[in-house]
Design an enzyme around this catalytic site. Structure first.
Site, PDB file in Angstrom:
ATOM      1  N   GLU A  45      35.961  32.494  51.234  1.00  0.00           N
ATOM      2  CA  GLU A  45      34.899  32.617  50.388  1.00  0.00           C
ATOM      3  C   GLU A  45      33.881  31.498  50.518  1.00  0.00           C
ATOM      4  O   GLU A  45      33.094  30.888  49.513  1.00  0.00           O
ATOM      5  CB  GLU A  45      35.102  31.671  48.715  1.00  0.00           C
ATOM      6  CG  GLU A  45      36.394  32.082  48.456  1.00  0.00           C
ATOM      7  CD  GLU A  45      36.891  32.094  46.852  1.00  0.00           C
ATOM      8  OE1 GLU A  45      37.338  30.152  46.612  1.00  0.00           O
ATOM      9  OE2 GLU A  45      38.263  32.456  45.993  1.00  0.00           O
TER      10      GLU A  45
ATOM     11  N   ASN B 174      36.746  36.274  53.779  1.00  0.00           N
ATOM     12  CA  ASN B 174      37.271  37.238  52.538  1.00  0.00           C
ATOM     13  C   ASN B 174      36.569  36.369  51.441  1.00  0.00           C
ATOM     14  O   ASN B 174      36.390  35.187  51.673  1.00  0.00           O
ATOM     15  CB  ASN B 174      39.118  36.119  52.036  1.00  0.00           C
ATOM     16  CG  ASN B 174      39.931  37.339  51.389  1.00  0.00           C
ATOM     17  OD1 ASN B 174      40.131  38.352  50.911  1.00  0.00           O
ATOM     18  ND2 ASN B 174      40.710  36.144  50.427  1.00  0.00           N
TER      19      ASN B 174
ATOM     20  N   HIS C 176      39.493  41.390  42.716  1.00  0.00           N
ATOM     21  CA  HIS C 176      40.017  40.442  40.944  1.00  0.00           C
ATOM     22  C   HIS C 176      38.814  40.815  40.061  1.00  0.00           C
ATOM     23  O   HIS C 176      37.723  40.319  39.903  1.00  0.00           O
ATOM     24  CB  HIS C 176      39.934  38.504  40.977  1.00  0.00           C
ATOM     25  CG  HIS C 176      40.233  37.979  41.474  1.00  0.00           C
ATOM     26  ND1 HIS C 176      41.868  38.109  41.918  1.00  0.00           N
ATOM     27  CD2 HIS C 176      40.193  37.193  43.226  1.00  0.00           C
ATOM     28  CE1 HIS C 176      42.178  36.971  43.278  1.00  0.00           C
ATOM     29  NE2 HIS C 176      41.452  36.890  43.360  1.00  0.00           N
TER      30      HIS C 176
ATOM     31  N   GLU D 164      43.310  41.354  46.997  1.00  0.00           N
ATOM     32  CA  GLU D 164      43.541  40.074  45.803  1.00  0.00           C
ATOM     33  C   GLU D 164      42.964  41.233  45.061  1.00  0.00           C
ATOM     34  O   GLU D 164      43.396  40.119  43.778  1.00  0.00           O
ATOM     35  CB  GLU D 164      42.971  38.804  46.061  1.00  0.00           C
ATOM     36  CG  GLU D 164      43.162  37.761  47.418  1.00  0.00           C
ATOM     37  CD  GLU D 164      42.343  36.104  47.286  1.00  0.00           C
ATOM     38  OE1 GLU D 164      41.951  35.973  45.731  1.00  0.00           O
ATOM     39  OE2 GLU D 164      42.557  35.817  48.111  1.00  0.00           O
TER      40      GLU D 164
ATOM     41  N   ASP E 280      43.561  42.081  41.557  1.00  0.00           N
ATOM     42  CA  ASP E 280      43.616  42.505  39.801  1.00  0.00           C
ATOM     43  C   ASP E 280      43.210  43.010  38.799  1.00  0.00           C
ATOM     44  O   ASP E 280      41.989  42.657  39.337  1.00  0.00           O
ATOM     45  CB  ASP E 280      44.919  40.795  39.311  1.00  0.00           C
ATOM     46  CG  ASP E 280      43.647  39.334  39.962  1.00  0.00           C
ATOM     47  OD1 ASP E 280      42.376  39.818  39.368  1.00  0.00           O
ATOM     48  OD2 ASP E 280      44.447  38.556  40.262  1.00  0.00           O
TER      49      ASP E 280
HETATM   50  C1  XIL Z   1      44.981  31.474  43.577  1.00  0.00           C
HETATM   51  C2  XIL Z   1      46.497  31.580  43.219  1.00  0.00           C
HETATM   52  O1  XIL Z   1      46.973  32.495  42.659  1.00  0.00           O
HETATM   53  C3  XIL Z   1      47.235  30.231  42.250  1.00  0.00           C
HETATM   54  O2  XIL Z   1      48.420  30.537  42.342  1.00  0.00           O
HETATM   55  C4  XIL Z   1      46.687  28.962  42.402  1.00  0.00           C
HETATM   56  O3  XIL Z   1      46.767  27.898  41.579  1.00  0.00           O
HETATM   57  C5  XIL Z   1      44.713  29.027  42.463  1.00  0.00           C
HETATM   58  O4  XIL Z   1      44.836  29.933  43.775  1.00  0.00           O
HETATM   59  N1  XIL Z   1      41.244  33.499  45.501  1.00  0.00           N
HETATM   60  C6  XIL Z   1      41.530  33.178  46.191  1.00  0.00           C
HETATM   61  C7  XIL Z   1      43.350  32.760  45.615  1.00  0.00           C
HETATM   62  O5  XIL Z   1      41.542  33.547  47.733  1.00  0.00           O
HETATM   63  O6  XIL Z   1      43.662  32.048  47.150  1.00  0.00           O
HETATM   64  C8  XIL Z   1      43.825  32.510  44.734  1.00  0.00           C
HETATM   65  O7  XIL Z   1      44.913  32.325  44.359  1.00  0.00           O
HETATM   66  C9  XIL Z   1      42.666  32.539  43.887  1.00  0.00           C
HETATM   67  C10 XIL Z   1      41.810  33.522  43.780  1.00  0.00           C
END
Ligand code: XIL
Length: 455
Positions: free
Chosen positions: A165, A206, A242, A270, A272
Protein backbone atom coordinates in the site's frame (compact mmCIF):
# COMPACT_ATOMS: atom_id res chain seq x y z
CA UNK A 1 -28.33 -45.08 50.73
CA UNK A 2 -24.99 -45.92 49.24
CA UNK A 3 -26.32 -49.05 47.54
CA UNK A 4 -29.39 -47.32 46.21
CA UNK A 5 -27.32 -44.49 44.85
CA UNK A 6 -24.89 -46.89 43.21
CA UNK A 7 -27.73 -48.89 41.75
CA UNK A 8 -29.20 -45.62 40.47
CA UNK A 9 -25.89 -44.91 38.77
CA UNK A 10 -25.89 -48.41 37.35
CA UNK A 11 -29.36 -47.89 35.90
CA UNK A 12 -28.29 -44.62 34.38
CA UNK A 13 -25.23 -46.27 32.87
CA UNK A 14 -27.37 -49.09 31.50
CA UNK A 15 -29.81 -46.60 30.03
CA UNK A 16 -26.99 -44.64 28.39
CA UNK A 17 -25.57 -47.82 26.91
CA UNK A 18 -28.99 -48.84 25.66
CA UNK A 19 -29.53 -45.52 24.00
CA UNK A 20 -26.06 -45.69 22.43
CA UNK A 21 -26.92 -49.18 21.16
CA UNK A 22 -30.19 -47.88 19.77
CA UNK A 23 -28.34 -45.15 17.97
CA UNK A 24 -26.03 -47.83 16.61
CA UNK A 25 -28.96 -49.93 15.40
CA UNK A 26 -31.02 -47.57 13.27
CA UNK A 27 -29.99 -46.27 9.94
CA UNK A 28 -29.94 -44.83 6.43
CA UNK A 29 -27.66 -43.82 3.57
CA UNK A 30 -25.42 -40.83 3.04
CA UNK A 31 -24.00 -38.42 0.52
CA UNK A 32 -21.72 -35.47 -0.12
CA UNK A 33 -21.36 -31.98 1.28
CA UNK A 34 -21.39 -29.58 -1.62
CA UNK A 35 -17.78 -28.53 -1.17
CA UNK A 36 -16.56 -32.13 -1.09
CA UNK A 37 -18.48 -33.15 -4.21
CA UNK A 38 -16.76 -30.69 -6.52
CA UNK A 39 -13.25 -30.70 -7.92
CA UNK A 40 -11.16 -28.64 -5.47
CA UNK A 41 -10.42 -25.10 -6.58
CA UNK A 42 -6.68 -25.76 -6.34
CA UNK A 43 -6.96 -28.56 -8.92
CA UNK A 44 -9.15 -26.51 -11.24
CA UNK A 45 -6.68 -23.64 -10.94
CA UNK A 46 -3.67 -25.85 -11.58
CA UNK A 47 -5.23 -27.01 -14.85
CA UNK A 48 -5.35 -23.33 -15.90
CA UNK A 49 -1.86 -22.53 -14.64
CA UNK A 50 -3.20 -20.59 -11.64
CA UNK A 51 -2.46 -21.07 -7.97
CA UNK A 52 -5.64 -20.57 -5.95
CA UNK A 53 -5.02 -19.26 -2.46
CA UNK A 54 -6.59 -18.03 0.72
CA UNK A 55 -5.59 -15.92 3.69
CA UNK A 56 -5.67 -17.93 6.90
CA UNK A 57 -5.58 -17.58 10.66
CA UNK A 58 -3.13 -20.08 12.15
CA UNK A 59 -5.14 -20.96 15.25
CA UNK A 60 -8.09 -22.06 13.11
CA UNK A 61 -6.25 -24.59 10.95
CA UNK A 62 -7.96 -27.68 12.43
CA UNK A 63 -11.31 -29.40 11.92
CA UNK A 64 -13.44 -28.25 9.02
CA UNK A 65 -11.53 -24.98 8.57
CA UNK A 66 -8.25 -26.85 8.22
CA UNK A 67 -9.86 -29.44 5.99
CA UNK A 68 -11.11 -26.81 3.52
CA UNK A 69 -7.93 -24.72 3.69
CA UNK A 70 -5.83 -27.80 2.98
CA UNK A 71 -7.90 -29.37 0.24
CA UNK A 72 -9.32 -26.43 -1.71
CA UNK A 73 -6.33 -24.10 -1.85
CA UNK A 74 -2.83 -24.34 -3.28
CA UNK A 75 -1.48 -21.24 -1.56
CA UNK A 76 -1.80 -19.72 1.91
CA UNK A 77 -1.24 -16.14 2.99
CA UNK A 78 -0.98 -15.46 6.72
CA UNK A 79 -3.70 -12.87 7.34
CA UNK A 80 -1.71 -11.19 10.11
CA UNK A 81 0.98 -13.57 11.34
CA UNK A 82 3.90 -12.24 9.30
CA UNK A 83 3.26 -8.53 9.84
CA UNK A 84 5.96 -6.66 11.71
CA UNK A 85 3.72 -5.99 14.71
CA UNK A 86 3.03 -9.73 14.98
CA UNK A 87 6.59 -10.98 14.66
CA UNK A 88 8.45 -8.37 16.71
CA UNK A 89 6.04 -6.87 19.23
CA UNK A 90 8.96 -5.78 21.42
CA UNK A 91 12.18 -4.70 19.77
CA UNK A 92 14.48 -7.68 19.56
CA UNK A 93 11.85 -10.12 20.90
CA UNK A 94 10.36 -12.25 18.18
CA UNK A 95 7.22 -14.32 17.99
CA UNK A 96 7.21 -16.61 15.01
CA UNK A 97 4.74 -19.16 16.37
CA UNK A 98 1.77 -18.49 14.10
CA UNK A 99 3.86 -17.80 11.02
CA UNK A 100 5.83 -21.01 11.57
CA UNK A 101 2.62 -22.94 12.05
CA UNK A 102 1.13 -21.69 8.80
CA UNK A 103 4.31 -22.42 6.86
CA UNK A 104 4.41 -25.94 8.32
CA UNK A 105 0.75 -26.52 7.46
CA UNK A 106 1.40 -25.35 3.92
CA UNK A 107 4.36 -27.67 3.52
CA UNK A 108 2.31 -30.59 4.87
CA UNK A 109 -0.41 -29.84 2.32
CA UNK A 110 1.88 -29.18 -0.62
CA UNK A 111 0.92 -25.52 -0.70
CA UNK A 112 2.77 -22.34 -1.55
CA UNK A 113 3.02 -19.49 0.95
CA UNK A 114 2.63 -15.81 0.06
CA UNK A 115 4.58 -13.85 2.65
CA UNK A 116 2.62 -10.80 3.78
CA UNK A 117 3.99 -8.22 4.37
CA UNK A 118 7.42 -6.68 5.04
CA UNK A 119 7.09 -2.91 4.65
CA UNK A 120 3.79 -1.23 5.44
CA UNK A 121 2.45 1.79 7.28
CA UNK A 122 0.00 -0.29 9.31
CA UNK A 123 0.21 -3.04 11.96
CA UNK A 124 3.73 -2.07 12.89
CA UNK A 125 4.91 -2.52 16.49
CA UNK A 126 4.45 0.42 18.82
CA UNK A 127 8.16 0.64 19.57
CA UNK A 128 8.76 1.26 15.86
CA UNK A 129 5.98 3.76 15.18
CA UNK A 130 6.46 5.63 18.47
CA UNK A 131 10.23 5.83 18.21
CA UNK A 132 12.02 8.81 16.78
CA UNK A 133 14.58 7.67 14.29
CA UNK A 134 17.14 9.26 12.06
CA UNK A 135 17.04 8.27 8.39
CA UNK A 136 20.08 6.10 8.92
CA UNK A 137 18.47 4.31 11.86
CA UNK A 138 15.24 3.81 9.94
CA UNK A 139 17.09 2.36 7.00
CA UNK A 140 18.96 -0.04 9.26
CA UNK A 141 15.74 -1.11 10.99
CA UNK A 142 14.08 -1.74 7.66
CA UNK A 143 16.96 -3.73 6.24
CA UNK A 144 17.46 -5.79 9.40
CA UNK A 145 13.76 -6.59 9.51
CA UNK A 146 13.84 -7.84 5.94
CA UNK A 147 17.02 -9.83 6.51
CA UNK A 148 15.55 -11.46 9.61
CA UNK A 149 12.10 -12.35 8.33
CA UNK A 150 12.92 -13.23 4.74
CA UNK A 151 16.00 -15.10 5.92
CA UNK A 152 14.02 -17.14 8.42
CA UNK A 153 11.72 -18.48 5.72
CA UNK A 154 14.28 -18.61 2.93
CA UNK A 155 13.32 -21.22 0.36
CA UNK A 156 9.83 -21.66 1.81
CA UNK A 157 8.04 -18.56 0.51
CA UNK A 158 6.86 -18.46 -3.10
CA UNK A 159 6.28 -14.71 -3.09
CA UNK A 160 6.67 -11.81 -0.70
CA UNK A 161 4.48 -8.75 -0.57
CA UNK A 162 7.61 -6.72 0.06
CA UNK A 163 5.92 -3.33 0.05
CA UNK A 164 2.25 -2.93 0.89
CA UNK A 165 0.00 0.00 0.00
CA UNK A 166 2.60 2.62 -0.98
CA UNK A 167 0.19 4.90 -2.88
CA UNK A 168 -2.58 7.39 -2.24
CA UNK A 169 -5.71 7.27 -4.37
CA UNK A 170 -4.43 10.08 -6.62
CA UNK A 171 -1.22 8.19 -7.36
CA UNK A 172 1.07 10.22 -5.12
CA UNK A 173 3.15 8.40 -2.55
CA UNK A 174 1.45 7.74 0.74
CA UNK A 175 2.94 9.68 3.61
CA UNK A 176 4.29 6.95 5.87
CA UNK A 177 7.06 6.30 8.33
CA UNK A 178 9.09 4.95 5.44
CA UNK A 179 8.34 7.53 2.78
CA UNK A 180 8.77 10.41 5.17
CA UNK A 181 12.01 9.09 6.58
CA UNK A 182 13.67 7.59 3.52
CA UNK A 183 11.94 9.00 0.45
CA UNK A 184 10.44 6.93 -2.34
CA UNK A 185 13.56 4.86 -2.64
CA UNK A 186 12.62 2.90 0.48
CA UNK A 187 10.80 0.72 -2.03
CA UNK A 188 13.91 -0.05 -4.10
CA UNK A 189 15.93 -0.58 -0.92
CA UNK A 190 13.40 -3.07 0.44
CA UNK A 191 13.18 -5.00 -2.83
CA UNK A 192 16.94 -5.21 -3.18
CA UNK A 193 17.34 -6.39 0.38
CA UNK A 194 14.59 -9.01 0.01
CA UNK A 195 16.20 -10.38 -3.15
CA UNK A 196 19.49 -10.80 -1.34
CA UNK A 197 17.83 -12.55 1.60
CA UNK A 198 15.94 -15.09 -0.54
CA UNK A 199 16.84 -15.07 -4.23
CA UNK A 200 14.13 -17.66 -5.00
CA UNK A 201 11.17 -15.68 -3.67
CA UNK A 202 9.15 -13.61 -6.13
CA UNK A 203 9.01 -10.00 -4.97
CA UNK A 204 5.76 -8.04 -5.15
CA UNK A 205 4.39 -4.59 -4.52
CA UNK A 206 0.80 -4.92 -3.30
CA UNK A 207 -1.97 -2.33 -3.11
CA UNK A 208 -5.74 -1.82 -3.10
CA UNK A 209 -7.91 0.13 -5.53
CA UNK A 210 -5.40 -0.71 -8.24
CA UNK A 211 -7.61 -3.36 -9.88
CA UNK A 212 -8.91 -1.15 -12.68
CA UNK A 213 -7.06 1.37 -14.81
CA UNK A 214 -7.00 4.54 -12.70
CA UNK A 215 -4.61 7.14 -11.28
CA UNK A 216 -3.43 4.85 -8.49
CA UNK A 217 -2.83 1.80 -10.68
CA UNK A 218 -1.08 4.00 -13.23
CA UNK A 219 1.25 5.26 -10.51
CA UNK A 220 1.99 1.64 -9.62
CA UNK A 221 2.54 0.88 -13.28
CA UNK A 222 4.97 3.74 -13.65
CA UNK A 223 6.82 2.71 -10.50
CA UNK A 224 7.23 -0.88 -11.69
CA UNK A 225 8.36 0.34 -15.09
CA UNK A 226 10.98 2.58 -13.58
CA UNK A 227 12.17 -0.08 -11.12
CA UNK A 228 12.66 -2.47 -14.01
CA UNK A 229 14.51 0.15 -16.00
CA UNK A 230 16.82 0.71 -13.05
CA UNK A 231 17.44 -2.98 -12.57
CA UNK A 232 15.75 -3.08 -9.16
CA UNK A 233 14.36 -6.57 -8.51
CA UNK A 234 10.56 -6.61 -8.96
CA UNK A 235 8.71 -9.73 -10.04
CA UNK A 236 5.07 -8.96 -9.58
CA UNK A 237 2.25 -6.70 -8.56
CA UNK A 238 -0.49 -7.66 -6.15
CA UNK A 239 -3.99 -6.37 -6.75
CA UNK A 240 -5.67 -6.73 -3.37
CA UNK A 241 -9.22 -6.58 -4.76
CA UNK A 242 -11.26 -5.70 -1.69
CA UNK A 243 -14.30 -5.09 -3.84
CA UNK A 244 -17.88 -3.96 -3.37
CA UNK A 245 -20.82 -6.00 -4.69
CA UNK A 246 -21.58 -5.14 -8.31
CA UNK A 247 -18.45 -3.01 -8.69
CA UNK A 248 -15.86 -5.18 -10.39
CA UNK A 249 -13.90 -2.65 -12.47
CA UNK A 250 -14.63 -3.06 -16.17
CA UNK A 251 -10.94 -2.50 -16.91
CA UNK A 252 -9.69 -5.27 -14.63
CA UNK A 253 -8.45 -7.59 -17.36
CA UNK A 254 -6.95 -4.72 -19.35
CA UNK A 255 -5.12 -3.57 -16.23
CA UNK A 256 -3.78 -7.05 -15.46
CA UNK A 257 -2.64 -7.28 -19.08
CA UNK A 258 -0.74 -3.99 -19.01
CA UNK A 259 1.27 -5.12 -16.00
CA UNK A 260 1.93 -8.47 -17.65
CA UNK A 261 3.14 -6.60 -20.71
CA UNK A 262 5.64 -4.77 -18.51
CA UNK A 263 7.21 -8.13 -17.78
CA UNK A 264 5.94 -8.81 -14.26
CA UNK A 265 3.55 -11.37 -12.80
CA UNK A 266 0.21 -10.32 -11.40
CA UNK A 267 -1.61 -11.79 -8.41
CA UNK A 268 -5.09 -11.17 -7.08
CA UNK A 269 -3.92 -11.13 -3.49
CA UNK A 270 -6.81 -10.33 -1.16
CA UNK A 271 -10.09 -10.79 -2.97
CA UNK A 272 -13.32 -10.30 -1.11
CA UNK A 273 -16.59 -8.83 -2.33
CA UNK A 274 -18.66 -7.25 0.38
CA UNK A 275 -22.38 -6.57 0.44
CA UNK A 276 -24.77 -4.68 2.69
CA UNK A 277 -26.11 -7.14 5.26
CA UNK A 278 -28.25 -9.12 5.43
CA UNK A 279 -27.42 -11.19 2.40
CA UNK A 280 -30.21 -12.56 0.25
CA UNK A 281 -30.38 -14.74 -2.83
CA UNK A 282 -30.29 -11.76 -5.22
CA UNK A 283 -27.12 -10.37 -3.65
CA UNK A 284 -25.53 -13.80 -3.49
CA UNK A 285 -26.24 -14.29 -7.19
CA UNK A 286 -24.62 -10.92 -7.97
CA UNK A 287 -21.68 -11.88 -5.81
CA UNK A 288 -21.31 -15.12 -7.75
CA UNK A 289 -21.21 -13.12 -10.99
CA UNK A 290 -18.61 -10.78 -9.49
CA UNK A 291 -16.37 -13.58 -8.25
CA UNK A 292 -16.68 -15.24 -11.63
CA UNK A 293 -15.71 -12.03 -13.43
CA UNK A 294 -12.60 -11.49 -11.31
CA UNK A 295 -11.56 -15.12 -11.73
CA UNK A 296 -12.15 -14.96 -15.47
CA UNK A 297 -9.99 -11.84 -15.80
CA UNK A 298 -7.12 -13.69 -14.12
CA UNK A 299 -7.69 -16.79 -16.23
CA UNK A 300 -7.53 -14.65 -19.37
CA UNK A 301 -4.00 -13.40 -18.71
CA UNK A 302 -1.22 -15.99 -18.55
CA UNK A 303 0.90 -13.91 -16.17
CA UNK A 304 -1.88 -13.70 -13.60
CA UNK A 305 -0.33 -16.48 -11.57
CA UNK A 306 -2.08 -16.45 -8.20
CA UNK A 307 -5.68 -15.82 -7.21
CA UNK A 308 -6.11 -15.47 -3.44
CA UNK A 309 -9.23 -14.76 -1.38
CA UNK A 310 -8.87 -12.82 1.86
CA UNK A 311 -10.36 -15.53 4.05
CA UNK A 312 -12.44 -18.32 2.53
CA UNK A 313 -15.28 -18.23 5.08
CA UNK A 314 -17.48 -15.42 6.32
CA UNK A 315 -16.49 -16.49 9.84
CA UNK A 316 -12.87 -15.52 9.11
CA UNK A 317 -13.17 -12.22 7.29
CA UNK A 318 -12.02 -8.76 8.26
CA UNK A 319 -14.98 -7.16 6.46
CA UNK A 320 -17.69 -7.12 9.13
CA UNK A 321 -15.45 -5.51 11.73
CA UNK A 322 -13.94 -3.04 9.26
CA UNK A 323 -16.94 -1.93 7.20
CA UNK A 324 -19.97 -1.52 9.49
CA UNK A 325 -23.11 -3.11 8.04
CA UNK A 326 -21.14 -4.91 5.34
CA UNK A 327 -20.19 -8.56 5.20
CA UNK A 328 -20.81 -11.98 3.63
CA UNK A 329 -17.80 -11.18 1.45
CA UNK A 330 -16.15 -14.61 1.04
CA UNK A 331 -16.93 -17.80 -0.92
CA UNK A 332 -18.09 -19.89 2.06
CA UNK A 333 -20.69 -18.95 4.64
CA UNK A 334 -19.92 -18.89 8.35
CA UNK A 335 -20.93 -22.56 8.63
CA UNK A 336 -18.49 -23.60 5.88
CA UNK A 337 -21.16 -24.18 3.26
CA UNK A 338 -19.99 -23.04 -0.18
CA UNK A 339 -21.92 -20.01 -1.39
CA UNK A 340 -22.82 -19.16 -4.98
CA UNK A 341 -19.55 -17.18 -5.02
CA UNK A 342 -17.64 -20.45 -4.62
CA UNK A 343 -19.30 -21.75 -7.76
CA UNK A 344 -18.52 -18.48 -9.53
CA UNK A 345 -14.82 -19.14 -9.00
CA UNK A 346 -15.22 -22.80 -9.84
CA UNK A 347 -17.09 -22.14 -13.08
CA UNK A 348 -14.56 -19.57 -14.27
CA UNK A 349 -11.86 -22.18 -13.68
CA UNK A 350 -13.75 -24.69 -15.82
CA UNK A 351 -15.48 -26.57 -12.99
CA UNK A 352 -19.08 -27.65 -12.94
CA UNK A 353 -21.75 -26.42 -10.61
CA UNK A 354 -23.33 -28.92 -8.24
CA UNK A 355 -25.70 -28.44 -6.57
CA UNK A 356 -27.56 -25.42 -8.02
CA UNK A 357 -25.99 -22.48 -6.26
CA UNK A 358 -29.09 -20.40 -5.79
CA UNK A 359 -32.57 -21.08 -4.44
CA UNK A 360 -31.43 -24.00 -2.36
CA UNK A 361 -31.06 -25.41 1.10
CA UNK A 362 -27.74 -26.99 1.96
CA UNK A 363 -26.30 -28.90 4.88
CA UNK A 364 -22.77 -28.33 6.14
CA UNK A 365 -20.95 -30.68 8.51
CA UNK A 366 -18.20 -29.48 10.78
CA UNK A 367 -16.08 -30.90 13.55
CA UNK A 368 -16.07 -28.79 16.69
CA UNK A 369 -13.75 -29.89 19.45
CA UNK A 370 -11.89 -33.14 19.05
CA UNK A 371 -9.98 -35.17 21.62
CA UNK A 372 -8.11 -38.49 21.42
CA UNK A 373 -11.15 -40.73 21.25
CA UNK A 374 -14.11 -38.45 20.68
CA UNK A 375 -15.35 -35.33 19.02
CA UNK A 376 -18.27 -32.97 18.86
CA UNK A 377 -19.86 -32.45 15.47
CA UNK A 378 -22.27 -29.88 14.11
CA UNK A 379 -24.50 -29.82 11.07
CA UNK A 380 -26.11 -26.60 9.92
CA UNK A 381 -28.92 -26.57 7.40
CA UNK A 382 -29.14 -23.22 5.62
CA UNK A 383 -31.69 -22.02 3.11
CA UNK A 384 -31.39 -19.22 0.60
CA UNK A 385 -34.14 -18.68 -1.94
CA UNK A 386 -35.87 -21.78 -0.59
CA UNK A 387 -37.24 -23.14 2.69
CA UNK A 388 -37.98 -26.43 4.46
CA UNK A 389 -40.74 -27.65 6.77
CA UNK A 390 -38.88 -30.83 7.72
CA UNK A 391 -35.46 -32.22 6.99
CA UNK A 392 -33.24 -35.26 7.07
CA UNK A 393 -29.46 -35.19 6.73
CA UNK A 394 -27.52 -38.35 5.88
CA UNK A 395 -23.89 -39.24 5.55
CA UNK A 396 -21.56 -42.22 5.61
CA UNK A 397 -18.57 -42.29 7.91
CA UNK A 398 -15.36 -43.28 6.20
CA UNK A 399 -13.21 -44.18 9.19
CA UNK A 400 -15.37 -46.00 11.72
CA UNK A 401 -16.69 -42.95 13.53
CA UNK A 402 -19.68 -43.72 15.75
CA UNK A 403 -22.30 -41.29 16.99
CA UNK A 404 -23.05 -41.69 20.69
CA UNK A 405 -25.44 -38.85 21.35
CA UNK A 406 -27.25 -36.16 19.38
CA UNK A 407 -29.17 -33.03 20.26
CA UNK A 408 -31.65 -30.94 18.29
CA UNK A 409 -32.12 -33.92 15.95
CA UNK A 410 -32.90 -37.63 16.10
CA UNK A 411 -29.94 -39.51 14.74
CA UNK A 412 -29.58 -43.17 13.92
CA UNK A 413 -26.50 -44.99 12.76
CA UNK A 414 -26.28 -48.40 11.10
CA UNK A 415 -22.79 -49.48 10.27
CA UNK A 416 -21.20 -46.42 8.69
CA UNK A 417 -24.48 -44.84 7.63
CA UNK A 418 -25.92 -42.00 9.67
CA UNK A 419 -29.31 -40.40 9.28
CA UNK A 420 -30.54 -37.45 11.32
CA UNK A 421 -33.97 -35.91 11.15
CA UNK A 422 -35.43 -32.80 12.69
CA UNK A 423 -36.77 -32.74 16.22
CA UNK A 424 -40.41 -31.80 16.74
CA UNK A 425 -39.51 -28.16 17.23
CA UNK A 426 -36.93 -27.38 14.51
CA UNK A 427 -38.20 -28.81 11.21
CA UNK A 428 -38.79 -25.35 9.75
CA UNK A 429 -35.89 -23.64 7.99
CA UNK A 430 -37.03 -20.32 6.52
CA UNK A 431 -35.61 -18.65 3.43
CA UNK A 432 -32.45 -16.93 4.61
CA UNK A 433 -32.41 -18.91 7.86
CA UNK A 434 -30.58 -21.87 9.29
CA UNK A 435 -30.99 -24.64 11.85
CA UNK A 436 -28.20 -26.56 13.54
CA UNK A 437 -27.92 -29.80 15.43
CA UNK A 438 -25.00 -31.34 17.24
CA UNK A 439 -23.70 -34.68 18.31
CA UNK A 440 -20.96 -36.49 20.15
CA UNK A 441 -19.13 -39.30 18.41
CA UNK A 442 -16.11 -41.53 18.79
CA UNK A 443 -13.24 -41.89 16.34
CA UNK A 444 -9.86 -43.52 16.08
CA UNK A 445 -7.06 -43.31 13.57
CA UNK A 446 -8.50 -40.50 11.52
CA UNK A 447 -11.63 -38.39 11.46
CA UNK A 448 -12.29 -37.34 7.88
CA UNK A 449 -15.20 -35.00 7.22
CA UNK A 450 -17.94 -36.92 5.41
CA UNK A 451 -20.00 -35.58 2.58
CA UNK A 452 -23.55 -34.95 3.73
CA UNK A 453 -26.83 -35.14 1.86
CA UNK A 454 -29.89 -33.08 2.68
CA UNK A 455 -33.06 -34.91 1.74
C1 XIL B 1 -6.31 -7.14 7.66
C2 XIL B 1 -6.56 -8.41 8.44
O1 XIL B 1 -7.37 -9.28 7.67
C3 XIL B 1 -7.24 -8.09 9.74
O2 XIL B 1 -7.38 -9.24 10.56
C4 XIL B 1 -6.45 -7.03 10.49
O3 XIL B 1 -7.14 -6.64 11.66
C5 XIL B 1 -6.21 -5.83 9.63
O4 XIL B 1 -5.59 -6.22 8.42
N1 XIL B 1 -4.98 -4.95 3.26
C6 XIL B 1 -3.97 -5.79 3.63
C7 XIL B 1 -4.19 -6.78 4.69
O5 XIL B 1 -2.90 -5.78 3.00
O6 XIL B 1 -3.03 -7.02 5.45
C8 XIL B 1 -5.31 -6.38 5.61
O7 XIL B 1 -5.56 -7.46 6.50
C9 XIL B 1 -6.54 -6.02 4.82
C10 XIL B 1 -6.25 -4.86 3.92
Amino acid sequence: MRSSSSSFRARIAAALLASAATVGALLTAAAPAAHAADTPLRDLGAAKGKVIGTAVTGSKLTGTYGDIAGTQFGSLTPGNAMKWGSVEPTQGTFNWAEADQIVAFAQAHNQQVRGHTLVWHSQNPGWLTNGSWTSAQLSTLLQNHIDTEVGRYKGRIAAWDVVNEPFNEDGTYRSTLWYNGLGADYIATALTRARAADPAAKLYINDYNVEGVNAKSTALYNLVKSLKERGVPIDGVGLQAHLILGQVPSTLQQNIQRFADLGVDVAITELDIRMTLPSDSTKLAQQKADYKAVTAACVAVARCVNFTVWGFTDSDSWVESTFPGQGAATPYDANYAPKPAYYGISEALGGTTTPPPTGACTAAYSVGSQWNTGFTGNVTISCSGASLSSWRVSWTYGAGQQITQAWNATCTQSGAAVSCQNASYNGTVPDGGSVSFGFNASWSGSNPVPTVTLG
